[in-house]
Enzyme design. Structure first.
Site, mmCIF file in Angstrom:
data_model
loop_
_atom_site.group_PDB
_atom_site.id
_atom_site.type_symbol
_atom_site.label_atom_id
_atom_site.label_comp_id
_atom_site.label_asym_id
_atom_site.label_seq_id
_atom_site.Cartn_x
_atom_site.Cartn_y
_atom_site.Cartn_z
ATOM 1 N N ASP A 70 42.386 44.473 48.848
ATOM 2 C CA ASP A 70 40.968 44.292 49.151
ATOM 3 C C ASP A 70 40.702 42.832 49.488
ATOM 4 O OD1 ASP A 70 41.703 43.804 46.507
ATOM 5 O OD2 ASP A 70 40.252 45.177 45.657
ATOM 6 N N CYS B 146 36.850 38.281 41.292
ATOM 7 C CA CYS B 146 37.672 39.428 40.906
ATOM 8 C C CYS B 146 39.122 39.236 41.334
ATOM 9 C CB CYS B 146 37.106 40.715 41.489
ATOM 10 S SG CYS B 146 37.500 42.199 40.540
ATOM 11 N N HIS C 1 40.427 38.789 44.481
ATOM 12 C CA HIS C 1 40.926 39.383 45.716
ATOM 13 C C HIS C 1 41.685 38.361 46.554
ATOM 14 C CE1 HIS C 1 37.782 42.888 45.651
ATOM 15 N NE2 HIS C 1 38.490 42.797 44.540
ATOM 16 N N GLU D 194 34.108 45.779 46.538
ATOM 17 C CA GLU D 194 33.153 45.528 45.466
ATOM 18 C C GLU D 194 31.854 46.316 45.631
ATOM 19 O OE1 GLU D 194 33.765 44.087 42.793
ATOM 20 O OE2 GLU D 194 35.534 42.851 43.180
ATOM 21 N N HIS E 114 45.743 45.389 41.101
ATOM 22 C CA HIS E 114 44.549 44.661 40.684
ATOM 23 C C HIS E 114 44.989 43.642 39.650
ATOM 24 C CE1 HIS E 114 40.533 43.558 39.568
ATOM 25 N NE2 HIS E 114 40.010 44.471 40.389
ATOM 26 N N HIS F 56 35.047 39.109 37.241
ATOM 27 C CA HIS F 56 33.651 38.980 37.655
ATOM 28 C C HIS F 56 32.940 37.813 36.962
ATOM 29 C CE1 HIS F 56 33.082 43.273 39.493
ATOM 30 N NE2 HIS F 56 34.318 42.834 39.639
#
Length: 380
Positions: A73, A98, A100, A132, A159, A352
């Site tokens: 992502d 996050c 990415h 997101e 992730h 986050h």
């Protein structure tokens, strides 16, 4: 192949140019510039006006038996960064909170290896926008980007995880991430003077009753050994203290480790809303929006093979519990079998968070682990 030092510089540049969902113009352009520096012999690059910031790269295999997909992502979050770094976000109010930027860099590292060392199977690298929000994975699939020679037979993606040691790979059989669904409720009462409540229908009272009853769904309707969440995170009503509110709005989230759980909670919400509306002689509207945020349910066979490799390889591996966070990779896995896994980044701040700061040493460890797995997979 891109070196560890080069990958860290790539990550730092990406970290400086975070962009929100479907706005990843600079990010896509930079990814294309990096990919252009790689050998192009085996590569085919694809973009589409149907999803302008998406980017796909196909690596032609020598003797392909399958097409293996790898997804990363590329979007960021509306978070104002609190880290004091030389490569801090240059876009106020937007941050790769996050990780990415880590995801993209690992993908580029793996791609750079196979751009030089032609794989046996075909590979498709999918740089996906809008994870997101806006369900970028679902948009790409539904708009036909993953078709023809760009359709994977199996899909993998990672992730990053701030709670795992740097470079650790975490995975599990079954569901890794919960599915999520928004729930929005609008209560239509009747406004009036605070001194004459009998002439009004107080939307705040109705909302209070509704919230309390909704909380019984998980507490009293869900098996305690199962996993479900219903949270009403926002309630808006009223304009001034001496006016009875004629309207109230509730906004919340539903989460479950299976799609069946999410559907069950949605059904119970509808039933309770109907009952409260009847009790208070009010009109209550309820809508749900799940988009592509399905549970991330790992394919049992492919995931068992992934775990087998990671346990046997020179990799720090942990079996991890399911998490109630959401990920739109779940939608892709509902269409194409595959596996999602964690990469430990040992950050002092959580996902986050404005102080999320992953350890960059995880990048090359992640590249090495994934490259090794893909090479192993192609021998089967």
């Amino acid at each position: 192949m891109l070196t560890e030092a080069q990958l860290i510089q790539i990550r730092r540049h990406l970290h400086q140019i975070p962009e929100l969902a479907l706005q990843e113009i600079k990010t896509q352009a930079y990814l294309q510039r990096v990919i252009a520096t790689l050998p192009q012999t085996y590569l085919t690059i694809k973009t589409s006006p149907k999803l302008p910031t998406a980017l796909l790269v196909r690596v032609a295999g020598q003797h392909p038996q399958r097409t293996i997909g790898y997804r990363t992502d590329i979007d960021a979050l509306p978070v104002d960064e609190h880290n004091e770094l030389s490569f801090k976000s240059t876009h106020p109010g937007v941050m790769h909170a996050c990780g990415h930027d880590i995801h993209m860099t690992v993908a580029l590292g793996v791609l750079s290896y196979f751009a030089e060392q032609q794989p046996r199977d075909d590979l498709v690298f999918f740089f996906q926008p809008a994870e997101e929000s806006e369900s970028g994975g679902k948009l790409a699939y539904d708009r036909g980007l993953l078709t023809g020679e760009f359709r994977p037979d199996e899909f993998y993606g990672l992730h990053d995880n701030p709670d795992l040691p740097t470079g650790t790979i975490g995975c599990r059989l079954g569901t890794l991430f919960a599915g999520t669904s928004e729930v929005n409720v609008t209560i239509h009462g009747t406004s009036g003077h605070a001194a004459f409540p009998q002439k009004a229908n107080d939307a705040i009272v109705i909302a209070a009753s509704l919230v309390m009853q909704l909380q019984t769904i998980v507490a009293r309707n869900v098996d305690p050994t199962a996993c479900g969440v219903l949270t009403i995170g926002k309630l808006t009503a009223g304009t001034i203290r001496n006016v009875i509110a004629g309207e109230a709005r509730l906004e919340g989230t539903i989460r479950g480790l299976t799609q069946e759980m999410i559907s069950f909670i949605q059904r119970r919400v509808r039933e309770i809303v109907a009952g409260v509306a009847l009790t208070y002689h009010a009109q209550i509207d309820v809508t749900f929006n799940q988009g592509g945020y399905y549970p991330v349910e790992n394919d049992p066979t492919l995931t068992a093979n992934f775990i087998r490799y990671m346990r046997a390889a020179d990799v720090d591996f942990q079996t991890t519990p399911p998490a109630m966070t959401g990920e739109d990779f779940g939608y892709l896995l509902s269409k194409i079998p595959g596996t999602m896994f964690w990469l430990g980044v040992d950050s002092p701040g959580g996902l986050h968070a404005a102080n999320f700061q992953p350890n960059e040493a995880a990048i090359f460890k992640g590249v090495t682990a994934i490259r090794g797995f893909l090479c192993d997979r192609m021998t089967q």
